[in-house]
Design a protein around this motif. Structure first.
Motif, PDB file in Angstrom:
ATOM      1  N   ILE A 141      -5.354 -27.562 -38.740  1.00 21.74           N
ATOM      2  CA  ILE A 141      -4.431 -28.672 -38.489  1.00 21.74           C
ATOM      3  C   ILE A 141      -3.195 -28.563 -39.375  1.00 21.74           C
ATOM      4  O   ILE A 141      -2.060 -28.696 -38.902  1.00 21.74           O
ATOM      5  N   THR A 142      -3.394 -28.347 -40.655  1.00 23.39           N
ATOM      6  CA  THR A 142      -2.227 -28.272 -41.542  1.00 23.39           C
ATOM      7  C   THR A 142      -1.340 -27.082 -41.191  1.00 23.39           C
ATOM      8  O   THR A 142      -0.110 -27.187 -41.230  1.00 23.39           O
ATOM      9  N   THR A 143      -1.931 -25.945 -40.833  1.00 15.04           N
ATOM     10  CA  THR A 143      -1.128 -24.767 -40.485  1.00 15.04           C
ATOM     11  C   THR A 143      -0.293 -25.024 -39.236  1.00 15.04           C
ATOM     12  O   THR A 143       0.883 -24.656 -39.172  1.00 15.04           O
ATOM     13  N   ALA A 144      -0.886 -25.666 -38.237  1.00 19.90           N
ATOM     14  CA  ALA A 144      -0.179 -25.901 -36.978  1.00 19.90           C
ATOM     15  C   ALA A 144       0.773 -27.085 -37.047  1.00 19.90           C
ATOM     16  O   ALA A 144       1.860 -27.051 -36.473  1.00 19.90           O
ATOM     17  N   GLU A 145       0.373 -28.148 -37.745  1.00 16.22           N
ATOM     18  CA  GLU A 145       1.151 -29.381 -37.731  1.00 16.22           C
ATOM     19  C   GLU A 145       2.079 -29.541 -38.935  1.00 16.22           C
ATOM     20  O   GLU A 145       3.194 -30.051 -38.793  1.00 16.22           O
ATOM     21  N   ASP A 146       1.622 -29.144 -40.108  1.00 13.88           N
ATOM     22  CA  ASP A 146       2.393 -29.433 -41.322  1.00 13.88           C
ATOM     23  C   ASP A 146       1.906 -28.529 -42.448  1.00 13.88           C
ATOM     24  O   ASP A 146       1.110 -28.936 -43.302  1.00 13.88           O
ATOM     25  N   PRO A 147       2.374 -27.276 -42.492  1.00 18.49           N
ATOM     26  CA  PRO A 147       1.816 -26.300 -43.438  1.00 18.49           C
ATOM     27  C   PRO A 147       2.025 -26.645 -44.902  1.00 18.49           C
ATOM     28  O   PRO A 147       1.310 -26.131 -45.754  1.00 18.49           O
ATOM     29  N   ARG A 148       2.985 -27.508 -45.222  1.00 20.45           N
ATOM     30  CA  ARG A 148       3.220 -27.839 -46.624  1.00 20.45           C
ATOM     31  C   ARG A 148       2.825 -29.279 -46.937  1.00 20.45           C
ATOM     32  O   ARG A 148       3.331 -29.891 -47.863  1.00 20.45           O
ATOM     33  N   PHE A 149       1.906 -29.825 -46.154  1.00 27.33           N
ATOM     34  CA  PHE A 149       1.509 -31.219 -46.334  1.00 27.33           C
ATOM     35  C   PHE A 149       1.070 -31.512 -47.761  1.00 27.33           C
ATOM     36  O   PHE A 149       1.449 -32.536 -48.346  1.00 27.33           O
ATOM     37  N   PHE A 150       0.266 -30.643 -48.352  1.00 31.78           N
ATOM     38  CA  PHE A 150      -0.266 -30.910 -49.688  1.00 31.78           C
ATOM     39  C   PHE A 150       0.746 -30.610 -50.793  1.00 31.78           C
ATOM     40  O   PHE A 150       0.438 -30.797 -51.965  1.00 31.78           O
ATOM     41  N   ALA A 151       1.958 -30.173 -50.407  1.00 31.59           N
ATOM     42  CA  ALA A 151       2.973 -29.849 -51.416  1.00 31.59           C
ATOM     43  C   ALA A 151       4.231 -30.704 -51.288  1.00 31.59           C
ATOM     44  O   ALA A 151       4.872 -31.031 -52.282  1.00 31.59           O
ATOM     45  N   HIS A 152       4.615 -31.081 -50.059  1.00 31.04           N
ATOM     46  CA  HIS A 152       5.878 -31.803 -49.902  1.00 31.04           C
ATOM     47  C   HIS A 152       5.713 -33.294 -50.195  1.00 31.04           C
ATOM     48  O   HIS A 152       4.603 -33.782 -50.432  1.00 31.04           O
ATOM     49  N   LYS A 153       6.833 -34.007 -50.151  1.00 36.06           N
ATOM     50  CA  LYS A 153       6.825 -35.449 -50.394  1.00 36.06           C
ATOM     51  C   LYS A 153       7.101 -36.233 -49.118  1.00 36.06           C
ATOM     52  O   LYS A 153       7.833 -37.215 -49.116  1.00 36.06           O
ATOM     53  N   GLY A 154       6.528 -35.758 -48.047  1.00 33.38           N
ATOM     54  CA  GLY A 154       6.595 -36.531 -46.809  1.00 33.38           C
ATOM     55  C   GLY A 154       7.531 -36.002 -45.758  1.00 33.38           C
ATOM     56  O   GLY A 154       7.437 -36.376 -44.588  1.00 33.38           O
ATOM     57  N   PHE A 155       8.465 -35.121 -46.140  1.00 31.63           N
ATOM     58  CA  PHE A 155       9.479 -34.672 -45.198  1.00 31.63           C
ATOM     59  C   PHE A 155       9.649 -33.158 -45.267  1.00 31.63           C
ATOM     60  O   PHE A 155       9.505 -32.550 -46.333  1.00 31.63           O
ATOM     61  N   MET A 156      10.002 -32.578 -44.133  1.00 31.64           N
ATOM     62  CA  MET A 156      10.357 -31.167 -44.056  1.00 31.64           C
ATOM     63  C   MET A 156      11.655 -31.086 -43.261  1.00 31.64           C
ATOM     64  O   MET A 156      11.650 -31.040 -42.029  1.00 31.64           O
ATOM     65  N   GLU A 157      12.778 -31.124 -43.977  1.00 30.14           N
ATOM     66  CA  GLU A 157      14.064 -31.215 -43.304  1.00 30.14           C
ATOM     67  C   GLU A 157      14.372 -29.982 -42.461  1.00 30.14           C
ATOM     68  O   GLU A 157      15.009 -30.080 -41.410  1.00 30.14           O
ATOM     69  N   LYS A 158      13.915 -28.810 -42.896  1.00 26.32           N
ATOM     70  CA  LYS A 158      14.154 -27.607 -42.099  1.00 26.32           C
ATOM     71  C   LYS A 158      13.451 -27.710 -40.752  1.00 26.32           C
ATOM     72  O   LYS A 158      14.002 -27.334 -39.714  1.00 26.32           O
ATOM     73  N   ALA A 159      12.238 -28.228 -40.754  1.00 28.59           N
ATOM     74  CA  ALA A 159      11.506 -28.406 -39.497  1.00 28.59           C
ATOM     75  C   ALA A 159      12.195 -29.448 -38.627  1.00 28.59           C
ATOM     76  O   ALA A 159      12.277 -29.306 -37.402  1.00 28.59           O
ATOM     77  N   PHE A 160      12.692 -30.509 -39.255  1.00 27.34           N
ATOM     78  CA  PHE A 160      13.396 -31.543 -38.510  1.00 27.34           C
ATOM     79  C   PHE A 160      14.643 -30.973 -37.843  1.00 27.34           C
ATOM     80  O   PHE A 160      14.930 -31.256 -36.673  1.00 27.34           O
ATOM     81  N   VAL A 161      15.399 -30.160 -38.571  1.00 25.86           N
ATOM     82  CA  VAL A 161      16.625 -29.571 -38.022  1.00 25.86           C
ATOM     83  C   VAL A 161      16.291 -28.636 -36.868  1.00 25.86           C
ATOM     84  O   VAL A 161      16.957 -28.653 -35.817  1.00 25.86           O
ATOM     85  N   LYS A 162      15.255 -27.807 -37.030  1.00 22.35           N
ATOM     86  CA  LYS A 162      14.867 -26.899 -35.951  1.00 22.35           C
ATOM     87  C   LYS A 162      14.468 -27.690 -34.713  1.00 22.35           C
ATOM     88  O   LYS A 162      14.805 -27.316 -33.584  1.00 22.35           O
ATOM     89  N   SER A 163      13.743 -28.781 -34.906  1.00 23.63           N
ATOM     90  CA  SER A 163      13.337 -29.612 -33.776  1.00 23.63           C
ATOM     91  C   SER A 163      14.555 -30.231 -33.106  1.00 23.63           C
ATOM     92  O   SER A 163      14.646 -30.258 -31.873  1.00 23.63           O
ATOM     93  N   ALA A 164      15.484 -30.724 -33.894  1.00 27.36           N
ATOM     94  CA  ALA A 164      16.679 -31.348 -33.340  1.00 27.36           C
ATOM     95  C   ALA A 164      17.495 -30.341 -32.540  1.00 27.36           C
ATOM     96  O   ALA A 164      18.029 -30.657 -31.470  1.00 27.36           O
ATOM     97  N   ILE A 165      17.606 -29.114 -33.045  1.00 29.60           N
ATOM     98  CA  ILE A 165      18.358 -28.079 -32.336  1.00 29.60           C
ATOM     99  C   ILE A 165      17.739 -27.820 -30.962  1.00 29.60           C
ATOM    100  O   ILE A 165      18.446 -27.756 -29.945  1.00 29.60           O
ATOM    101  N   GLN A 166      16.421 -27.695 -30.921  1.00 28.84           N
ATOM    102  CA  GLN A 166      15.768 -27.430 -29.647  1.00 28.84           C
ATOM    103  C   GLN A 166      15.906 -28.618 -28.702  1.00 28.84           C
ATOM    104  O   GLN A 166      16.150 -28.451 -27.506  1.00 28.84           O
TER     105      GLN A 166
END
Length: 705
Positions: free
Chosen positions: A462-487
């Motif tokens: 689950i973490t690999t597919a959905e949120d690979p840095r869940f146990f390290a980040h503080k709730g957000f992954m801006e790079k993933a957000f930008v990639k999603s927005a671009i698509q």
């Protein structure tokens, strides 16, 4: 000393003669003044008719006093449409400088118009007012279609036409204005509107596309300085803006708005010119509603904007020096928009350092209702920047941050975020908003599964597919957000989500399923509070997540009577007839693959119950990443199977067809023809559930085992 009779007769004769002379002179003056007035009005009529293709008719004019002139009616009719009167007035009254009249340059002031009717019409064949706004062709600048319309030039022309034609003094009574087109109807009734020494006062009723407002107006205008201050307020109720409901499905209302135009500067250049306007706008009890923005009205008790705006050819910008105030929250926006040759926008917003309690109390209602009442110490500062050129969508940039200075939470608001740490009742809903099931999340519920009782394979899948840095980040992954927005921009739909597990958790526990801008904003703020204030541990957050998410058809009914497949225990039993701790790698990968769209779990298989090629590729891709990061061994990856034994109710529920007697050979997917991100997007098309994976070599933050 006595006066002789002859002397008396002489004096009376002189006085009488002088009086007679004055009487004759006054009569000549009156005759000449009337003659000059008739001549002057004739010149006005000729001038208007030379400038515009109209017929101006003026009724009899006479002096009602020494300086007051009355005209008994007037009409203005387009020459090409003699039966379509544009303007009529029953009576006009004005003060006329007698000196100017005799000098041949009559100057009118103190205009008063009684019972006037302005009727503007537009049909497919034409209109009866266009001649008033047509440009002087000799002054028209050639249009460069590659750079778009010069909005600065257009607005400058409108401002100059408006201010230059404002009378020094005017009084309108019973003024009726109508504008009729095949698509719109606008009717305004002005019982009274007065301009005196630059001061404006009046009231009107406006009916625009069936939106009716009773308005009051006060203000001051200085035409020579292009300066205006106007206060518009509702009489007996709030003001609702017209056109927006019909055009955009939005409703905007307010009690009072104060508009101020301080100055304008127009600088000509090779593009036709750039206009800079400075001013402010403020509203009280402002309300905005649109179903895509928020489920309820967005309300601001007190808001204002001081603006420095520049408009040019195909461009508009809100310059540095602009300021937006929402209750006690002050922000400094800089926005630039370009329409041609390609649409582009850049934005930068910084808030002033704000006391924590002022920050939360200033948030608009209708957006941040779940955190209403949050209290804290210290200060908060928000910053956001972004840019996008539609000709180069991959160049999208976005950065957003909320920084706290000695910020600490002292109490929660409407929603107690601390409930994540204790057993709590949770209700799940279907897509129609109907409640499906309510259950306790915690040990009192026999279906609850603790983090340590879940297969590590499932946690890592689950973490690999959905949120690979869940146990390290503080709730957000801006790079993933930008990639999603671009698509999403490229495909013009919500093709891919950018949500982290933290955001998905907040959406499920604290918020509704509605896909609105307001919900995403509130989701981000709650995630920030949870992560930065360390309200709950990452392990506890993931544990709650595993026990509440939907994993199958909500209409399925268990023998016990409960409905739906919610939580990891339900999922393991429904698909495999196992406990969550017993799941192997392949079974875990399948459960991870259907999280974004659990209702479509059936479509991971073909008609005979075999995994489709795209799903098999997902298995291989995620397993390769897990092995690279040391979450599974190479041997576990290499021995991973693609045949799932659906021993739970799922097999019967999915109704696979009987296998044919012939031997079927399934070829292994050729992963070389796929880009990993593209296939993941194919499997995860929800707008809220994102597949945020990085390259295999990127540190994802390993979950505890």
């Amino acid at each position: 000393m006595s006066i002789s009779p002859s002397t008396k007769r002489l004096i009376f004769g002189i006085v009488g003669g002088f009086a007679l002379l004055l009487l004759v002179a006054f009569a000549v003056f009156q005759w000449k003044r009337q003659q000059l007035l008739t001549y002057a009005l004739g010149e006005v009529k000729a001038k208007v008719e030379r400038k515009y293709p109209v017929i101006l008719t003026l009724g009899p004019a006479e002096f009602a006093g020494f300086k007051t002139v009355e005209i008994a009616g007037m009409s203005l009719v387009p020459r090409d449409a003699p039966n379509d009167t544009l303007l009529t007035a029953k009576r006009l009254q004005a003060s006329l400088s007698v000196r100017s009249l005799f000098a041949g340059r009559p100057v009118f002031s103190g205009l008063e118009i009684l019972t006037a009717r302005l009727t503007a019409r537009k049909t497919p064949a034409g209109d009866n007012y266009g001649f008033l706004v047509k440009k002087d062709k000799t002054k028209t600048i050639p249009v460069d279609t590659t750079k778009g319309t010069n909005y600065g030039l257009l607005l400058n022309q409108v401002l100059e036409a408006g201010f230059d034609n404002v009378p020094g003094e005017a009084h309108f009574k019973d003024f009726y204005v109508s504008y009729l087109t095949p698509r719109h109807t606008a009717i305004m009734q002005l019982p009274e509107l007065q301009i005196k020494d630059g001061d404006i006062s009046g009231r009107l009723t406006a009916n625009i596309d069936s939106v009716v407002n009773e308005l009051g107006i006060t203000g001051h205008i200085e035409p020579g300085d292009y300066a205006l201050t106007a206060r518009v307020f509702g009489r007996g109720g709030s003001i609702q803006l017209p056109y927006l409901p019909r055009r955009f499905g939005a409703m905007v209302s307010f009690d009072t708005v104060l508009v101020s135009l301080i100055s304008k500067d127009f600088n000509k250049d090779e593009t036709g010119g750039r206009l800079t306007v400075r001013g402010s706008v403020a509203a009280r009890n402002f309300s905005l509603y649109h179903p895509k923005l928020a489920a309820n009205e967005i309300e601001v008790k007190s808001g204002s904007m001081d603006f420095v705006a520049t408009l040019g050819r195909g461009t508009a910008s809100l310059e540095k020096g602009s300021q937006v105030t929402v209750n006690k929250l002050v922000m400094f926006p800089e926005i630039s928009v370009r329409l041609k040759p390609s649409r582009a926008v850049s934005i930068k917003v910084t808030s002033a350092e704000t006391e924590a309690n002022d920050f939360f109390s200033s948030l608009p209602t209708g957006i941040f209702d779940e955190v209403r009442g949050v209290r804290g110490t210290g200060t908060l500062t928000y910053r956001m920047s972004g840019s996008l050129d539609m000709a180069q969508v991959d160049s999208l940039k976005f950065d957003s941050s909320l920084k706290g200075n000695n910020f600490k939470l002292t109490s929660f608001g409407e929603e107690d975020l601390n409930k994540l740490n204790t057993p709590f009742r949770h209700t799940v809903y279907n897509d129609k908003g109907d409640s499906v099931r309510t259950f306790v999340v915690g040990p009192p519920n026999p279906d609850f599964v603790s983090y340590n009782d879940v297969s590590p394979f499932l946690i890592h899948a689950i973490t690999t597919a959905e949120d690979p840095r869940f146990f390290a980040h503080k709730g957000f992954m801006e790079k993933a957000f930008v990639k999603s927005a671009i698509q999403n921009i490229k495909e013009r739909r919500f093709a891919r989500g950018g949500s982290t597990l933290s955001m998905q958790l907040v959406k499920n526990v604290f918020l509704t399923r509605q896909k609105t801008v307001a919900r995403k904003m509130e989701e981000a703020l709650i995630v920030w509070l949870l992560e930065n204030m360390k309200v709950a541990s990452k392990q506890r957050m993931f544990e709650v997540y595993l026990n509440i998410i939907e994993w199958g058809p909500s209409q399925y009914r268990w023998p016990s009577g409960k409905r739906g497949v919610y939580g990891v225990k339900d999922a393991a039993l429904f698909y495999y007839g196992k406990r969550p701790s017993e799941l192997n790698l392949s079974e875990s990968l399948y459960l991870a693959s259907i999280i974004p769209k659990p209702k479509y779990a059936r479509y991971s298989f073909d008609a005979y119950g075999d995994l489709r090629r795209s799903t098999r590729y997902f298995f291989r891709l995620i397993a390769d990443i897990m092995a690279t990061r040391g979450l599974i061994t190479n041997n576990e990856r290499d021995n991973m199977g693609y045949n799932l034994n659906l021993n739970g109710p799922a097999r019967k529920y999915m109704s696979f067809a009987p296998r044919p007697d012939t031997t079927r050979i399934t070829a292994q997917a050729d992963s070389s023809q796929f880009e990993p991100l593209n296939l993941l997007d194919l499997l995860n098309t929800g707008a809220d559930a994102g597949v945020n994976i990085g390259a295999p070599g990127v540190d994802a933050g390993r979950a505890p085992r």
